[in-house]
Structure formats: C-alpha cells, structure tokens
Design a protein around this motif. Structure first.
Motif, short mmCIF file in Angstrom:
data_model
loop_
_atom_site.label_atom_id
_atom_site.label_comp_id
_atom_site.label_asym_id
_atom_site.label_seq_id
_atom_site.Cartn_x
_atom_site.Cartn_y
_atom_site.Cartn_z
N GLY A 128 -11.72 -1.29 -0.41
CA GLY A 128 -10.60 -0.34 -0.81
C GLY A 128 -9.59 -0.96 -1.47
N PHE A 186 0.92 -1.37 -0.14
CA PHE A 186 0.05 0.11 -0.09
C PHE A 186 0.87 1.18 0.10
CE2 PHE A 186 -1.66 3.11 2.76
CZ PHE A 186 -2.58 3.77 2.04
N THR A 246 -9.39 4.84 1.64
CA THR A 246 -10.87 5.31 1.67
C THR A 246 -10.72 6.89 2.37
OG1 THR A 246 -12.02 3.34 1.40
CG2 THR A 246 -13.11 5.24 2.17
N ASP A 270 -5.97 -1.93 -2.14
CA ASP A 270 -4.66 -1.18 -1.92
C ASP A 270 -4.98 0.30 -2.04
OD1 ASP A 270 -3.35 -3.38 -1.15
OD2 ASP A 270 -2.63 -3.79 -2.95
N GLN A 271 -6.12 0.84 -2.10
CA GLN A 271 -6.56 2.25 -2.24
C GLN A 271 -6.98 2.83 -0.62
OE1 GLN A 271 -5.83 4.14 -5.02
NE2 GLN A 271 -4.75 1.93 -5.81
N ALA A 331 2.62 6.93 -6.45
CA ALA A 331 1.44 7.62 -7.08
C ALA A 331 1.76 9.32 -6.98
CB ALA A 331 -0.09 7.36 -6.67
N THR A 332 2.22 9.56 -5.52
CA THR A 332 2.39 11.14 -5.10
C THR A 332 3.59 11.46 -5.19
OG1 THR A 332 2.45 10.17 -2.77
CG2 THR A 332 0.38 10.50 -3.59
N LEU A 363 1.08 4.13 -2.82
CA LEU A 363 0.79 5.51 -2.44
C LEU A 363 2.06 6.58 -2.57
CD1 LEU A 363 -1.46 7.33 -1.07
CD2 LEU A 363 -0.07 6.95 1.03
N TYR A 389 -2.51 8.17 7.06
CA TYR A 389 -3.01 7.05 6.49
C TYR A 389 -2.97 5.80 7.73
CZ TYR A 389 -2.71 9.43 2.03
OH TYR A 389 -2.70 10.07 1.13
#
Length: 732
Positions: free
Chosen positions: A417, A170, A422, A419-420, A177-178, A174, A350
C-alpha cells in the motif's frame, strides 16, 4: 579515580580463583551477593573476560563493567526504560519516556513467556546496575533509583514500533486528501534518541557511510583450510560498541560486541564453533496501513470479521522538570488487535501494522545465537524472527559460510500500500504471517568461496555464479551495489588464498574507487581548458596520485574537495556519464556528466584546498587525524561515497582546521575457526569514553595504523594476558 581502583589495587594482589560448575537448579544467590559467583579478568586494553557460574551472575557482571567504563550511561538507559528520565533531563526526554512506558507494559505482560535463561540475564543485569549505583552514588544524580528490575532491561529489547516519520507522512497525506483533521492520536511520536539498532544511532552525513562491512571466506579460500569471518561496523564513535567475553561453563562462551545499555544487545562475535556479523538491512519500512470500519452503533469499537471489537486504550503519565519546576503530562494510546491506531474519523479507524512491532524475544534470540553449536542450531535461533533489521554473514568451524538477507517480510495478500491505506473488513484482507526464513535471499557455500555485504542488496553477495536480480517477493529490496561494495568484490572475487593476517591487511585497503571511475574524465575536462600555472601543477599532481586515501598519499585531499564541490546538490544522473546499472553492476557508475562543471569545480578546489590545508599537495594523513586523549596521529580511509572500503568520516577541528575521525570504522574483528578460534580485533575509541580511564585512548594509535590486537579467548591465554582481575561489587 575510584571507578578504576580495582586496576590499581588488584594488580598487587594474588588472584582469587574458584571452581566453575555448569548452571544448575537450586537456590538463587541474592542480588547483593552475586559478586561471589563471578570474576572479571581484564586483559590488555581493558577487555573484560567474565567468568560466571550462572547466566544471572554473567548478566550482573556485564552491567558492572559497562557502568565501570561508561559511567551513568547504562543506568540512564534503564531510567528511560522505566519512563523516568524526563524527571532528570526535562521535556526533551518526554517522547522517549512515553515510548518506553508503552514498551514496558508489553515487557511486563510477556516476561513470563521468555526462556528462564533470558530472564536470568535480564535480572542479573538489573542487579549489577543497582549494585554499582549503591557503591558509587557520587557518579549519579541524586534520586537515581537502585531498584531496577529485569522488566526495565527487557523493555530495551522490545521490537520497533511503526516509524514515526512514516506515520506522520501517512496522516498528513490522508488529512490533506480528505480535509479531515479529526482525532489524530498521540500514537504518532517522535523517535526515541537511544535505540540500539544500527539504523537509529547518530549517523554521518552520507548514507554511504552508515552500516557495516562483513566477509566470510570458505576453507577453499584460506591458507589454513579454515573458514574466516570479518566483522567491521560503521557508526558514530559514540555508538557504544563494547568488546567483552562472557563465559558460563557448559552454558555459553561468547566473545563479541555488546552494545552499551543491555546484556543481550549483541551485534556480532563468535564462540568456539561459529560466528556471525551483522550489516544494516536495506529492506526499508515494511509498515502497511489499513483502514478499518468504525462501528457506527458504538463509539470506540471497530468491525472485523462481522463482529464488533473494542479498541484498547492505554493511558500513560510522564513526570518531568521544566526550568526546575516539576510537571506531568498524560497521553492516551489506542490500538486494535492488528496494530496501533494512527488516525480516526467518524467512519474509519486507520492502523499501522509493522513487522516486529513490540516483539519481546530479541534478547532471547541473541542468546540462542550466542550458544548455537552448528549452522542448524543457529538457523533455529534465527527462526524466532525477533531480529529483523540486519543482514547476517556467518562462518563456522565445520567450514560453512552463509549469508542471509534477514528481515520479517510480511506475506501480503494484497499489493503493497505504500502511504495509502488498504481497506480491511476481514482478517484475510491483511498480512498475518511472515515469508518463511528459507524463502528469504540467502547463500550457502557458494562458488568462489566467499560472501560479503556492505549494506547493499543481497543480489551481489557472491558474483562468481550467475547473478539473479529478480525478486521472489515485491517487497524485497531492489538491486543496488554502491562503490564500497564494488571495492569489496574487487578484493574478494579472485583466486587468492587468504591467511587471517592477510584478511586484516586487505580489509585496510585505502583505494579510492571513485577516482578510478571519474579521474580520467576530470583530467580530460581540465586539459580542454588549456591549464597553466597552479592549475597545470594540480593536474600533474593528480596524474601522479596513487588514487588512495593512504596516510602518506598526496593528491587525495584535493580530489576530495573537488568531488564535494562538483557533486553538491546533484543527483547521480547529473554527476556521472553512466549511472549505476544492474546489467553492468561492477563497472558503473563511471565518467562525468558535466565536464564544464568538473573543470570549474577543479579550479575552485585548488584555492579551497590551499585555504583549508595550506597546500594543494598536502598528505592525506596531515589533514585526516585520529585524536583521542593524548593521541594525535595520521589515519587513512575515506567516505564510502568516494569508494573507500575502510570507511571513515570526520569532523573539522575549529582550532586548526584538521579533520578528526568521529565515525565509520570503529570496531574490527577477524576470526579464523580452527579447533580453537584465532582472532584479532581493535576498538578505535577504546573500552571507555572516560578520559581518566586507562582504556580511553590506548587503541587509538593502533587503529590509525591499521593494526589489530590478538584476542585472548582460551582460559590459558586470558590468564597469561591478565592485567587485573576482581569480583565486581565485592563486599568490603
């Protein structure tokens, strides 16, 4: 050896007896004198029958016999629970120690919330380990503590935290992506190496071989008119299944497998009224990730329900040795009221929310299950929801059979969710309760009078009635039914009536179901190449082969080598002409997807089998062996991937190339529930891993032959079969 001196000494002495009374309130016996309140009677093959006057004394004796048979392993578990094992084992133990210290803090905070009976077991177990270390110091490294407490024992029973691999996946996704790598926390740890759930033990190569088999037969399906339960776990032969019998009159009388390292790590067994068997649950990782808003006005706080709440910080220090030099490391762990922090940015916090995270009642639930007298009482114990990684198959003296797909299934107010994360701003945005136990998949006394599970989904626990593969909740596992499970159904879904003895014989089916599904296509594919010479002879061998992994069977070794080559690195669609289909669950998979590869692999397998074993037509048992102590005997059974129900996996002996059983079938129990339970069992690797122990290899040959020993359960049978009896830790 000193450890087993009781066997040599006590055999020549008259047994001391004492009156047993139900547990009562009153002065507590000092730990050093708990030996006065308990007697251990070892029957054939070293099974310890513990007769104690209190649960505290019973826990004490369980610790003593585990130390007696397994040496330092039990004490090392408690040392790890205290966060001290890295001082002995070095840096490799760091992760487990940090995880343990977090669990121990929770255990201390919740200890007063446990039932007094559970605390008694924990306190007694710690006292038993301390007493054993005191009287056998030479078996332990210098500096081994002698003051373990119930807190250390309770730490071993804390619920699992979020899976480290899942958290790392995860966080990686994350941050990728960021592009933000800020403040990844130490909450992401490597998995500890000594957990006791079936899922985290050392496992064989194929996931088809991980787990267990369990059957329950209703009175309508037995010759005696009494319910029968079969328990048959599959794990590495180092997993520490330990057969024992604990009796405290008026309190508990339970026979089962107590995993080494604790008093209430009980995976299955029975009392006079009922029994239960576990199989690994395939519910998967139910962790949900949530993104909380960081409080922009205050560091280390987050926003929830319109309020600013503080993060909780815990700091732990672990001491270790590194190349003989002492050192220490300190880590900080952050958490919220909904779960541990796994990642932070300036804007978001998170967290991972996992069912059972730090649940402290696992031991309490097991003890209640062990003491239950009816299905209703047993279900009440299950409603604690602290044991969430196993399916349960059940049978009782009243004639009930029951199957429960058991987990703590979150009642999600949102789409899963994965591996995303919520987004969460209010408590209503995340899950806060479990799906009720009554709404989980379950079967009670179904048509056909049988239930089974071999780690596949719950949909096929009984196929006599219409199969429903529609899940009530999306997070229930999808339908699956592997060859091992289909093999079980072929043995059970019929009109046959079983005796307890025939259940044992049937459980040892050597059939290799994969051969039924693919051998016709293999023979056809090879025939198309117009085989001659040794290839034609190998074809003739497989045509005559009985399609089993029985010790005397010839042809199975060649088929096993061929399948390993043909299937290597290939997905089911590349292996089978028809992959498994939930609309045709009992006849798929079948056929071969690649006849040309099958024929080529067959020619290769002929040469490889000759190289490995000296002949193509070698008997299965000449190749597959049980070797333990002085025992070296043939054994039948194979991988679940080959469709065997008697699952065994093997390691190659470099000395002669033979395959030696080291995992799979290990402990087998079959019990019939009459007025008095009648049972058979076998523990392949014996009660002790110590080569000098008389209980090290004494069941190995019996196991290899598919035989079980008669269980002594009643006082009369135990006394009649007593080999030795003693008071553990008795003052001299």
């Amino acid at each position: 050896m000193k450890t087993f001196r009781a066997i040599a000494v006590v055999l020549g002495l008259a047994a001391t007896t004492f009156a047993f009374q139900p547990e009562a309130s009153g002065p507590v016996t000092p730990a050093v004198d708990l030996w006065r309140d308990v007697e251990v009677i070892r029957t054939a093959h070293g099974v310890p029958h513990i007769r104690a006057t209190t649960l505290r004394a019973g826990g004490y004796a369980l610790a003593w016999v585990q130390c007696e048979d397994y040496g330092p392993r039990t004490a090392m578990r408690l040392l790890e629970a205290r966060g001290l094992s890295a001082k002995f084992l070095g840096r490799p133990a760091l992760e487990a120690n940090f995880e343990a210290l977090r669990g121990r803090a929770r255990a201390i905070d919740t200890y007063l919330l446990l039932d007094p009976e559970t605390r008694d077991m924990y306190d007694g177990f710690a006292a038993g380990v301390n007493r054993y270390i005191e009287l056998h110091p030479s078996e332990f490294q210098p500096g081994m503590p002698r003051d373990f407490s119930g807190y250390d024992v309770a730490t071993l029973h804390m619920g699992d935290t979020p899976a480290p691999a899942r958290v790392r996946r995860f966080v990686s996704a994350l941050t990728a992506a960021t592009g933000n790598l800020q403040a990844a926390t130490n909450n992401v740890t490597k998995p500890a190496t000594s957990k006791d759930s079936d899922e985290t033990e050392e496992t064989p190569e194929s996931t088809d071989d991980v787990g267990s088999n369990a059957w329950a037969l209703a009175p309508s399906r037995t010759t005696s008119g009494k319910a029968i339960l079969l328990r048959n776990p599959h794990l590495a032969w180092t997993a520490g299944y330990y057969e024992a019998h604990l009796t405290v009159p008026g309190v508990v009388d339970f026979y089962g497998d107590f995993r080494i390292g604790g008093p209430l790590i009980v995976i299955g067994g029975f009392n006079k009224d009922l029994g239960f068997a576990t199989t690994n649950s395939n519910s998967g990782d139910l962790t949900e990730f949530y993104a909380l808003d960081a409080d922009p006005a205050s560091p280390d706080r987050y926003l929830m329900d319109g309020d600013s709440l503080p993060l909780k910080k815990e700091s732990f220090t672990v001491e270790f040795v590194d190349n003989g030099k002492p050192g220490h490391e300190t880590r900080d762990y952050w958490s919220t009221n909904v779960g541990p922090v796994v990642h932070r940015t300036a804007q978001k916090i998170y967290v991972a929310r996992t069912p059972g995270d730090r649940d402290y009642r696992a031991g309490e639930q097991f003890l209640r299950m062990m003491r239950a007298k009816s299905l209703a009482q047993w279900k009440d114990a299950m409603r604690i929801r602290a044991l969430i990684t196993s399916n349960y198959t059940y049978a009782d003296r009243a004639g009930n059979i029951f199957y429960l797909w058991n987990t703590a299934l979150p009642f999600l107010p949102h789409t899963a969710g994965g591996d995303q994360a919520t987004p969460v701003r209010e408590m209503r945005d995340l899950w806060t309760r479990y799906v009720p136990l009554e709404e989980l998949p379950q079967f009670l006394n179904p048509p056909g009078g049988y239930l089974h599970n071999e780690n596949d989904s719950p949909h096929f626990a009984n196929v006599r009635q219409k199969i429903n593969t529609t899940n009530t909740y999306p997070t229930i596992e999808p339908p699956s039914l592997r060859l091992r499970s289909q093999h079980a159904i072929s043995l059970l879904d019929n009109q046959r009536k079983f005796s307890l003895e025939s259940v044992v014989r049937t459980k040892h089916s050597y059939k290799m179901l994969l051969a039924d599904r693919v051998l016709p296509d293999l023979l056809k594919a090879v025939a198309a190449t117009k085989p001659a010479g040794e290839v034609a002879q190998a074809v003739a061998l497989l045509r005559k082969w009985d399609r089993t992994a029985a010790p005397a069977s010839r042809g199975g070794a060649l088929f096993e080598v061929w399948w390993g080559r043909y299937s290597q690195g290939r997905q089911p669609a590349q292996q089978f002409r028809a992959v498994w289909d939930e609309k045709d669950p009992l006849r798929t998979p079948r056929g071969l997807a690649d006849p040309a590869r099958a024929a080529e692999s067959f020619v290769w397998a002929i040469g490889e089998t000759k190289t490995r074993y000296g002949a193509v037509d070698v008997a299965w048992g000449d190749v597959h062996r049980v070797r333990r102590g002085g025992v070296d005997v043939p054994v039948g059974g194979c991988s679940g991937a080959l469709g065997c129900f008697r699952v065994l996996t093997f390691t190659r002996d470099n000395a002669d190339g033979k395959l030696v059983a080291n995992s799979g079938d290990g402990w087998v129990l079959a019990v019939e529930f009459g007025a008095t339970p009648r049972a058979y069992s076998v523990l392949a690797y014996g009660e002790s891993p110590r080569p000098e122990s008389p209980w090290h290899a004494d069941q190995a040959a019996m196991f290899a032959r598919g035989e079980l020993k008669k269980v002594a359960f009643t006082t009369r049978d135990i006394d009649a079969q007593a080999v030795t009896r003693y008071r553990p830790g008795q003052a001299q």
